[in-house]
Enzyme design. Sequence first.
Site, mmCIF file in Angstrom:
data_model
loop_
_atom_site.group_PDB
_atom_site.id
_atom_site.type_symbol
_atom_site.label_atom_id
_atom_site.label_comp_id
_atom_site.label_asym_id
_atom_site.label_seq_id
_atom_site.Cartn_x
_atom_site.Cartn_y
_atom_site.Cartn_z
ATOM 1 N N LYS A 186 0.779 -1.315 -0.184
ATOM 2 C CA LYS A 186 0.003 0.278 -0.072
ATOM 3 C C LYS A 186 0.939 1.123 -0.205
ATOM 4 C CE LYS A 186 -3.543 2.278 3.169
ATOM 5 N NZ LYS A 186 -4.517 2.369 3.878
ATOM 6 N N LYS A 239 -2.734 -1.386 -3.967
ATOM 7 C CA LYS A 239 -3.157 -0.184 -3.599
ATOM 8 C C LYS A 239 -2.357 1.060 -3.715
ATOM 9 C CE LYS A 239 -6.372 1.944 -0.101
ATOM 10 N NZ LYS A 239 -6.540 2.494 1.026
HETATM 11 C C1 PBG Z 1 -7.068 3.568 5.555
HETATM 12 C C2 PBG Z 1 -8.007 3.171 4.695
HETATM 13 C C3 PBG Z 1 -7.538 3.871 3.358
HETATM 14 C C4 PBG Z 1 -8.218 3.905 2.516
HETATM 15 C C5 PBG Z 1 -9.210 2.620 2.711
HETATM 16 N N1 PBG Z 1 -8.605 2.239 3.526
HETATM 17 C C6 PBG Z 1 -7.649 5.633 3.150
HETATM 18 C C7 PBG Z 1 -5.521 6.307 4.070
HETATM 19 O O1 PBG Z 1 -4.981 4.827 4.061
HETATM 20 O O2 PBG Z 1 -5.132 7.525 3.852
HETATM 21 C C8 PBG Z 1 -8.331 4.828 0.572
HETATM 22 C C9 PBG Z 1 -9.465 3.944 0.118
HETATM 23 C C10 PBG Z 1 -9.430 4.953 -1.192
HETATM 24 O O3 PBG Z 1 -9.266 6.087 -1.656
HETATM 25 O O4 PBG Z 1 -10.410 4.297 -1.577
HETATM 26 N N2 PBG Z 1 -8.194 3.330 6.513
#
Ligand code: PBG
Length: 314
Positions: A186, A239
């Site tokens: 991520k 991601k």
């Molecule tokens: C953290 C989380 C995030 C997203 C999914 N889980 C945000 C982050 O890491 O700041 C982002 C998903 C998206 O942008 O659609 N709980």
Amino acid sequence: MRMTPALRGLIEETTLSAGHLIYPMFVTEGSGIRREIPAMPGVFNFSLDELLREVETFAHCGLGGIILFGVPGDKDEHGTSGWTENGIVQRAVTALKREFPDLLVSTDVCLCEYTSHGHCGVLSPDGRILNDQTVELLARMAVSHAQAGADLVAPSDMLDLRIGEIRKALDGAGFHELPIMSYAVKYASAFYGPFRDAAQSAPTSGDRKSHQMNPANAREGLREADADCAEGADVLMVKPAGYYLDMVQRLRARYDLPIAAYQVSGEYSMIKAAARNGWIDEARVARESLVSIRRAGADIILSYYAVQFGLGLI
Ligand code: PBG
């Protein structure tokens, strides 16, 4: 071999069906609430009653499942509303599984939506995330989701050793069979902007670069995925998805585990915005973006387009 639809169909290599897709949903306190996210047309914060009503509209279309994010009423420094038994996500999971026993209900496990400072963990006095204290709370959160009836938990925090600790905690609470989908690779991405409005989870200061990955790095992502594998992850996720297809492909080649990719909020918003300007054909672009993620090697795609695809609207 491309001259007719029949020939083209015969040699089509990649398939995309509703069963591959997981739909992210945001549940908030209160009732009668259905608040559209400004930068994400068609995506809402739902109170629990409205969430159930919404799921009813697509429960028949064979989606792979949903993933729940909580938008709680109360936030504190430890993100307590994220791991208490009667938190909004816990109540939503129980209600959803009661109404829709066949729907796969997964949950996002992270503190950022529940902390007053918007960071993914407990902070030290000098503002750093305390890894081990946070992982303990994440494990509690995962167990509370399991107790509520979740089918799958998905830790998205990117702290160290959380998959192993969550596995241990789940096993200790009797949930030996509950799978973990790790947000393994991520990135610290600007494409999460609209989500942070939706989940009201933007950090009040600083950023997430101390734990989420540098978009410039690929090999480091393999080390992250190796660690999660060794700790017992059942699914590995990349991601964002569309701009990181090289990572999807690398993970696909390296592991036999199912690979997931998250087409994040910014990816969705950009397609919507261009379509609203009449600059692109939304249905075709949205489908092409999803097929491309599958072609790179994702078994599972988390996407805000899941329902529109499932209902045949794109
Ligand atoms: C953290 C989380 C995030 C997203 C999914 N889980 C945000 C982050 O890491 O700041 C982002 C998903 C998206 O942008 O659609 N709980």
